[in-house]
Design a protein around this motif. Sequence first.
Motif, PDB file in Angstrom:
ATOM      1  N   GLY A  70     146.617 123.502 -11.610  1.00 42.87           N
ATOM      2  CA  GLY A  70     146.433 122.535 -12.679  1.00 42.87           C
ATOM      3  C   GLY A  70     147.704 122.291 -13.455  1.00 42.87           C
ATOM      4  O   GLY A  70     148.046 121.139 -13.773  1.00 42.87           O
ATOM      5  N   ASN A  71     148.417 123.355 -13.780  1.00 39.03           N
ATOM      6  CA  ASN A  71     149.708 123.216 -14.470  1.00 39.03           C
ATOM      7  C   ASN A  71     150.671 122.377 -13.646  1.00 39.03           C
ATOM      8  O   ASN A  71     151.391 121.519 -14.182  1.00 39.03           O
ATOM      9  N   PHE A  72     150.677 122.606 -12.340  1.00 39.81           N
ATOM     10  CA  PHE A  72     151.567 121.855 -11.441  1.00 39.81           C
ATOM     11  C   PHE A  72     151.226 120.364 -11.480  1.00 39.81           C
ATOM     12  O   PHE A  72     152.115 119.510 -11.611  1.00 39.81           O
ATOM     13  N   VAL A  73     149.953 120.054 -11.393  1.00 42.88           N
ATOM     14  CA  VAL A  73     149.519 118.655 -11.413  1.00 42.88           C
ATOM     15  C   VAL A  73     149.896 117.998 -12.746  1.00 42.88           C
ATOM     16  O   VAL A  73     150.420 116.875 -12.770  1.00 42.88           O
ATOM     17  N   GLY A  74     149.647 118.697 -13.849  1.00 45.61           N
ATOM     18  CA  GLY A  74     149.960 118.135 -15.159  1.00 45.61           C
ATOM     19  C   GLY A  74     151.444 117.927 -15.379  1.00 45.61           C
ATOM     20  O   GLY A  74     151.863 116.896 -15.918  1.00 45.61           O
ATOM     21  N   ALA A  75     152.249 118.897 -14.941  1.00 44.54           N
ATOM     22  CA  ALA A  75     153.700 118.804 -15.136  1.00 44.54           C
ATOM     23  C   ALA A  75     154.309 117.712 -14.273  1.00 44.54           C
ATOM     24  O   ALA A  75     155.124 116.897 -14.740  1.00 44.54           O
ATOM     25  N   VAL A  76     153.916 117.663 -12.989  1.00 45.73           N
ATOM     26  CA  VAL A  76     154.466 116.649 -12.089  1.00 45.73           C
ATOM     27  C   VAL A  76     153.971 115.255 -12.472  1.00 45.73           C
ATOM     28  O   VAL A  76     154.723 114.278 -12.438  1.00 45.73           O
ATOM     29  N   GLY A  77     152.705 115.168 -12.859  1.00 40.86           N
ATOM     30  CA  GLY A  77     152.177 113.885 -13.302  1.00 40.86           C
ATOM     31  C   GLY A  77     152.913 113.348 -14.508  1.00 40.86           C
ATOM     32  O   GLY A  77     153.215 112.141 -14.597  1.00 40.86           O
ATOM     33  N   THR A  78     153.238 114.230 -15.446  1.00 36.38           N
ATOM     34  CA  THR A  78     154.002 113.824 -16.624  1.00 36.38           C
ATOM     35  C   THR A  78     155.414 113.400 -16.228  1.00 36.38           C
ATOM     36  O   THR A  78     155.956 112.438 -16.777  1.00 36.38           O
ATOM     37  N   ALA A  79     156.005 114.106 -15.261  1.00 37.00           N
ATOM     38  CA  ALA A  79     157.333 113.724 -14.768  1.00 37.00           C
ATOM     39  C   ALA A  79     157.316 112.308 -14.197  1.00 37.00           C
ATOM     40  O   ALA A  79     158.220 111.501 -14.462  1.00 37.00           O
ATOM     41  N   VAL A  80     156.286 111.990 -13.431  1.00 32.14           N
ATOM     42  CA  VAL A  80     156.173 110.641 -12.845  1.00 32.14           C
ATOM     43  C   VAL A  80     156.081 109.589 -13.947  1.00 32.14           C
ATOM     44  O   VAL A  80     156.783 108.564 -13.916  1.00 32.14           O
ATOM     45  N   LEU A  81     155.234 109.835 -14.925  1.00 33.21           N
ATOM     46  CA  LEU A  81     155.061 108.863 -16.009  1.00 33.21           C
ATOM     47  C   LEU A  81     156.343 108.678 -16.801  1.00 33.21           C
ATOM     48  O   LEU A  81     156.692 107.542 -17.190  1.00 33.21           O
ATOM     49  N   LEU A  82     157.079 109.755 -17.046  1.00 34.30           N
ATOM     50  CA  LEU A  82     158.328 109.646 -17.797  1.00 34.30           C
ATOM     51  C   LEU A  82     159.384 108.874 -17.011  1.00 34.30           C
ATOM     52  O   LEU A  82     160.168 108.110 -17.601  1.00 34.30           O
ATOM     53  N   ILE A  83     159.417 109.056 -15.705  1.00 33.66           N
ATOM     54  CA  ILE A  83     160.361 108.284 -14.892  1.00 33.66           C
ATOM     55  C   ILE A  83     160.028 106.795 -14.973  1.00 33.66           C
ATOM     56  O   ILE A  83     160.914 105.945 -15.108  1.00 33.66           O
ATOM     57  N   LEU A  84     158.742 106.473 -14.934  1.00 36.76           N
ATOM     58  CA  LEU A  84     158.322 105.072 -14.973  1.00 36.76           C
ATOM     59  C   LEU A  84     158.664 104.399 -16.305  1.00 36.76           C
ATOM     60  O   LEU A  84     158.781 103.171 -16.369  1.00 36.76           O
ATOM     61  N   THR A  85     158.832 105.195 -17.372  1.00 38.94           N
ATOM     62  CA  THR A  85     159.228 104.600 -18.660  1.00 38.94           C
ATOM     63  C   THR A  85     160.669 104.116 -18.645  1.00 38.94           C
ATOM     64  O   THR A  85     161.063 103.297 -19.475  1.00 38.94           O
ATOM     65  N   GLY A  86     161.492 104.677 -17.742  1.00 38.50           N
ATOM     66  CA  GLY A  86     162.895 104.292 -17.661  1.00 38.50           C
ATOM     67  C   GLY A  86     163.773 104.855 -18.756  1.00 38.50           C
ATOM     68  O   GLY A  86     164.954 104.483 -18.866  1.00 38.50           O
ATOM     69  N   VAL A  87     163.252 105.800 -19.547  1.00 38.92           N
ATOM     70  CA  VAL A  87     164.046 106.312 -20.669  1.00 38.92           C
ATOM     71  C   VAL A  87     165.211 107.178 -20.208  1.00 38.92           C
ATOM     72  O   VAL A  87     166.083 107.518 -21.024  1.00 38.92           O
ATOM     73  N   TYR A  88     165.237 107.535 -18.920  1.00 43.05           N
ATOM     74  CA  TYR A  88     166.369 108.336 -18.433  1.00 43.05           C
ATOM     75  C   TYR A  88     167.694 107.591 -18.547  1.00 43.05           C
ATOM     76  O   TYR A  88     168.761 108.179 -18.460  1.00 43.05           O
ATOM     77  N   THR A  89     167.634 106.292 -18.741  1.00 43.66           N
ATOM     78  CA  THR A  89     168.862 105.506 -18.906  1.00 43.66           C
ATOM     79  C   THR A  89     169.350 105.497 -20.357  1.00 43.66           C
ATOM     80  O   THR A  89     170.393 104.907 -20.642  1.00 43.66           O
TER      81      THR A  89
ATOM     82  N   LEU B 247     162.203 113.511  -8.078  1.00 46.18           N
ATOM     83  CA  LEU B 247     161.544 112.210  -8.018  1.00 46.18           C
ATOM     84  C   LEU B 247     162.452 111.103  -8.541  1.00 46.18           C
ATOM     85  O   LEU B 247     162.391 109.967  -8.057  1.00 46.18           O
ATOM     86  N   LEU B 248     163.285 111.446  -9.521  1.00 49.59           N
ATOM     87  CA  LEU B 248     164.245 110.464 -10.022  1.00 49.59           C
ATOM     88  C   LEU B 248     165.240 110.082  -8.930  1.00 49.59           C
ATOM     89  O   LEU B 248     165.619 108.906  -8.792  1.00 49.59           O
TER      90      LEU B 248
END
Length: 295
Positions: free
Chosen positions: A133-152, A235-236
């Motif tokens: 469950g922790n893995f799913v939550g952490a990776v899922g959050t990583a995907v959503l954060l990448i989609l926000t584009g804030v890494y730029t 994923l990035l």
Amino acid sequence: MSDLSESGVYPAAATLPLTFDDRLSKEVEELSEETGVKKANNPPLTTFVLGILAGAFIAFGAYFAVIVSTGAADVWYGGIQLLKGIAFSMGLVLVIAGGAELFTGNILIVMAYASRKVTLRRMLRNWGLVFIGNFVGAVGTAVLLILTGVYTSAGGDLGVASLKIAAAKAALDPGEAFFRGIMCNVLVCIAIWVALTARTIGGKIAALTMPIAMFVAAGFEHCVANMFFLPYALLLSWWDPGFVASVADHVPHLDALTWWNFLYGNLTFVSLGNIVGGGGFVGMAYWVIYKYLPR
């Protein structure tokens, strides 16, 4: 002044406790066992979903730590590490306040197992469901954060900071990863232990913040945090290879950032270290102290 009591104290103030009503460590040991029994006997689906929430909460804290340290490479090292640690502690605050299930904290169920209040099967079932469950939550959050584009943000420095953290973790020697995992979960479980002494959420936050800040500042390894840090960078690299290629010269050990190095070289050894550190050096240590040694 008509609202004053005969003693000269406002009635509302008179109801406030004059001293802290915190638990002693003996009470915490008993509470830890009771909590372990409840966690081990929770329905599997409930355990799994609460594990997803905890993975997301830790991911938020991890990304907050990245944000506060971005662009600060040449600034006071200790101060920046402290800020990162305080920011990361938000994750555990959310876990405790939100009642989520975190693998590294649930290692303390070993105390209930040692007292024969839960079976080995129930303990391992909880650990397995929470870990996934922790893995799913952490990776899922990583995907959503990448989609926000804030890494730029900050001219791409936020993305660079994320890649640097992940690459450094991927390049760790397995032995170092294991022992950093031990030290990390000693501090995490101590943080949970001292938080249990407090009866108010404010007291819990005050108690757990510094031990968590310490493990982050020292560079120790937390398996659930790494479920976010490394997949986020991996994923990035898949989502925006052009960005990663443009900053590759600024990211040491970028070639070490592979799924194999994440799942085997880091996550496996860090997780084992977390189990030893939290279960052996905290959970079983306190269990022996309060169950066997004379007090």
